[in-house]
Design a protein around this motif. Structure first.
Motif, short mmCIF file in Angstrom:
data_model
loop_
_atom_site.label_atom_id
_atom_site.label_comp_id
_atom_site.label_asym_id
_atom_site.label_seq_id
_atom_site.Cartn_x
_atom_site.Cartn_y
_atom_site.Cartn_z
N ARG A 46 0.83 -1.20 0.00
CA ARG A 46 0.00 0.00 0.00
C ARG A 46 0.86 1.25 0.00
NH1 ARG A 46 -4.89 -1.32 4.33
NH2 ARG A 46 -5.50 -3.31 3.40
N GLY A 47 0.35 2.30 -0.65
CA GLY A 47 0.92 3.63 -0.50
C GLY A 47 2.00 4.02 -1.48
N GLY A 48 2.49 3.13 -2.31
CA GLY A 48 3.57 3.49 -3.22
C GLY A 48 3.05 4.12 -4.51
N TYR A 49 3.83 5.07 -5.05
CA TYR A 49 3.52 5.65 -6.36
C TYR A 49 4.77 6.34 -6.87
CZ TYR A 49 3.34 10.19 -4.03
OH TYR A 49 3.67 11.31 -3.33
N ASP A 50 4.86 6.50 -8.20
CA ASP A 50 5.99 7.20 -8.83
C ASP A 50 7.34 6.69 -8.31
OD1 ASP A 50 4.34 8.68 -10.39
OD2 ASP A 50 4.50 10.53 -9.23
N GLY A 51 7.48 5.38 -8.20
CA GLY A 51 8.74 4.80 -7.77
C GLY A 51 8.90 4.71 -6.27
N LYS A 52 8.03 5.36 -5.49
CA LYS A 52 8.10 5.27 -4.03
C LYS A 52 7.49 3.94 -3.59
CE LYS A 52 7.73 10.29 -3.39
NZ LYS A 52 7.65 10.63 -4.83
N GLY A 53 8.07 3.35 -2.54
CA GLY A 53 7.58 2.06 -2.07
C GLY A 53 7.99 0.89 -2.94
N VAL A 54 9.00 1.09 -3.79
CA VAL A 54 9.50 0.05 -4.68
C VAL A 54 11.02 -0.03 -4.52
CG1 VAL A 54 9.68 -0.76 -7.07
CG2 VAL A 54 7.62 0.45 -6.31
N TRP A 55 11.53 -1.26 -4.39
CA TRP A 55 12.97 -1.46 -4.22
C TRP A 55 13.48 -2.50 -5.22
CZ3 TRP A 55 9.58 -0.54 -0.39
CH2 TRP A 55 9.88 0.47 0.54
N PHE A 56 14.61 -2.20 -5.82
CA PHE A 56 15.34 -3.15 -6.68
C PHE A 56 16.40 -3.80 -5.79
CE2 PHE A 56 18.85 -4.17 -9.57
CZ PHE A 56 18.19 -4.85 -10.59
N ARG A 95 10.57 -2.13 7.02
CA ARG A 95 10.49 -1.11 8.07
C ARG A 95 9.21 -0.30 8.01
NH1 ARG A 95 16.40 0.35 6.37
NH2 ARG A 95 17.57 -1.26 7.48
N ALA A 96 8.49 -0.36 6.88
CA ALA A 96 7.24 0.40 6.74
C ALA A 96 6.11 -0.20 7.57
CB ALA A 96 6.84 0.49 5.28
#
Length: 379
Positions: free
Chosen positions: A147-157, A169-170
């Motif tokens: 929940r809550g991710g957009y425009d690359g936020k909340g996404v990890w490579f 940690r979220a």
């Protein structure tokens, strides 16, 4: 005759442009906005300032609205169910919107209906991420907060188990997905009404920079008719299966072996559809208004051979008005859409649409205008 009132939850640029599309139809808008300075709050006359996470605020806002729709997908699902129980039409409804609200729910439902997706599952900790990676081709993998991710936020490579600690940690569930070997990103935009009418826009190519949409090309160059039709049919099938009302954007990967895989869903007007403001007979915003009011949908066909949308991101150059002289003189056909936002580095503050018969020319014009507004191009 009294025209209907559309209640829009969220005061961002999507609400601003949806309101604009309703003006020629005489549709009245009521806005629930976080602050009076929000993009849409600057232009809508009937604005309520309040917290969309508070049920009583939502209930008070809904009074006098003929239908409720959204600028974002973050309203708690249980609040939307309460509004429906109160007899308020909510479009899209909570049973649909939860799939855009929660990526885990989305993946489970898409798998259930047989929609093509990357390999995925919910993971519990970094060691579980390693187990997920070893079930496939190993690292790297993609991790997303559900929940809550957009425009690359909340996404990890993530390249190793050591890299995999940050997402947990979220305090929300974490979705692991395989790293897809893709050629490019596509988007299929459709609009569906309550009585089941649906229209599909041309499939577009969406180019990202640092996880943020930079350029959209309509239609996607060199996309086969077969794959284009498959993407449009998939988007309509998802809308039907999830009972989506309004605009649905299905973000897709085109893989190197000629397949499409669903990346994300958005149940609202979407950045990949901004080109339709000037490049389609009926824009995504106008059709979203029609759909939530259950009016007949407008023609989605393109007006020109090519349309390109370039986002204007905030940079170190705060004066957005001064560049108009150069841009309008250089390209009288360019269409500038600004959102009334304060300029902050990396923030979406507007976009530019250009169109024509020569794709290289159309691309150059859009990128020049967007770059000049941002200040990265000075001549």
């Amino acid at each position: 005759m009294t025209f209907p009132v559309v209640g829009m939850v969220g005061g961002g640029q999507l609400a601003r442009m949806t309101h604009e599309a309703g003006i020629p139809l005489g549709i009245r808008f009521k806005l629930l906005s976080d602050t009076p300075q929000d993009s849409a709050a600057q232009v809508v006359s009937d604005v309520v300032i309040g917290d969309y996470r508070d049920l009583e605020t939502l209930r008070a806002f809904a009074r006098g609205c003929d239908v409720i729709t959204f600028d974002h997908e973050h309203v708690p699902t249980e609040h939307l169910r309460a509004l429906e129980a109160d007899g308020v039409p909510v479009r899209p409804g909570p049973d649909a919107l939860v799939h855009a609200h929660d990526k885990g729910v989305m993946r489970a439902k898409l798998t259930e209906i047989g929609a093509p997706c990357p390999r995925h599952r919910i993971v519990s900790d970094p060691a579980d991420v390693t187990a997920f990676a070893e079930e496939g081709d190993g690292y790297p993998v993609i991790l997303k907060t559900v929940r809550g991710g957009y425009d690359g936020k909340g996404v990890w490579f993530v390249r190793s188990e050591q890299d995999a600690h940050a997402p947990f940690r979220a305090g929300v569930p974490v979705l692991a997905e395989e790293k897809v070997d893709f050629v490019r990103e596509l988007a299929a935009n459709i609009v569906r009404s309550p009585h089941g009418q649906a229209v599909a826009y041309p499939v577009v190519e969406s180019q990202q920079v640092d996880g943020v949409c930079d350029t959209v090309i309509a239609p996607a160059p060199d996309l086969s008719e077969t794959l284009s039709g498959e993407a449009q049919q998939l988007a309509i099938r998802i809308a039907v299966e999830l009972n989506v009302v309004g605009h649905l954007a299905v973000e897709l990967f085109e893989t190197r072996d000629g397949r499409i895989l669903v990346n994300e869903l958005a149940m609202r007007p979407h950045n990949s559809g901004h080109w339709t403001q000037d490049g389609a007979i009926t824009s995504q915003f106008a059709n979203h208004v029609r759909a939530v009011l259950d009016l007949p949908l407008g023609d989605p066909r393109p007006r020109a051979t090519w349309t390109v949308m370039c986002n204007v991101l905030g940079g170190d150059y705060p004066d957005m008005y001064k560049p108009y002289l150069h841009i309008m003189a250089r390209d009288p056909q360019a269409k500038i859409h600004m959102y009334g936002k304060d300029v902050k580095p990396g923030r979406k503050i507007g976009h530019v649409n250009t169109y024509g018969d020569d794709l290289d020319d159309v691309l150059d014009r859009a990128r020049h205008a967007a770059g000049y507004l941002r200040g990265t191009i000075v001549e």
